[in-house]
Scaffold this motif. Sequence first.
Motif: not given
Length: 165
Positions: A120-135, A142-154
């Motif tokens: 679903f790429k909310p917020g900064p995840i979508g921003w990174a995806d819209r860069r259209h670059t390998p980075l 990575v950002i999706a992983g951080v969001f998921a990690a925060i969810g796991v902690i919660a």
Amino acid sequence: MTIAQIVATVGGVGYLRPAPGTWGSAAALPLAALLHLIGGPWLLVIGIVAAFFEGLWATTAVTRWGDDHDPSYVVIDEVVGQWVALLPLSFGAWHAGVSVFDLWPGWIAAFVLFRLFDIFKPGPIGWADRRHTPLGVMLDDVIAGVFAAIGVIALAALAHGLMGA
């Protein structure tokens, strides 16, 4: 197959259908467990950093001449993001002195949350995806992983704190 293709597809996992991103995330689970068992959470951190830079190189190489900046067969980004989502489990098991497999509900939560954020790429995840670059390809996961990690902690705080599990 070139070395860049092997890295980008995680040994060909990216060619599995349907949903190659989900297959890439699933392949990340036993690899993360292996890294944790060999060297604890710090080896998993080293693995994340190494796979990120290898993935950046491989993604750059395999997308250089194509029109698609993020082909579905590139799943090294899912591996890196899924490993980030699993970090709280690795550190939690290490800190508590228990098997990382004892935290199996967290593995399920990390997998599901990561896939949801990656799709679903909310917020900064979508921003990174819209860069259209390998980075951008690597960063959105990575950002999706951080969001998921925060969810796991919660969820762990909820389960262990409020519910007393």
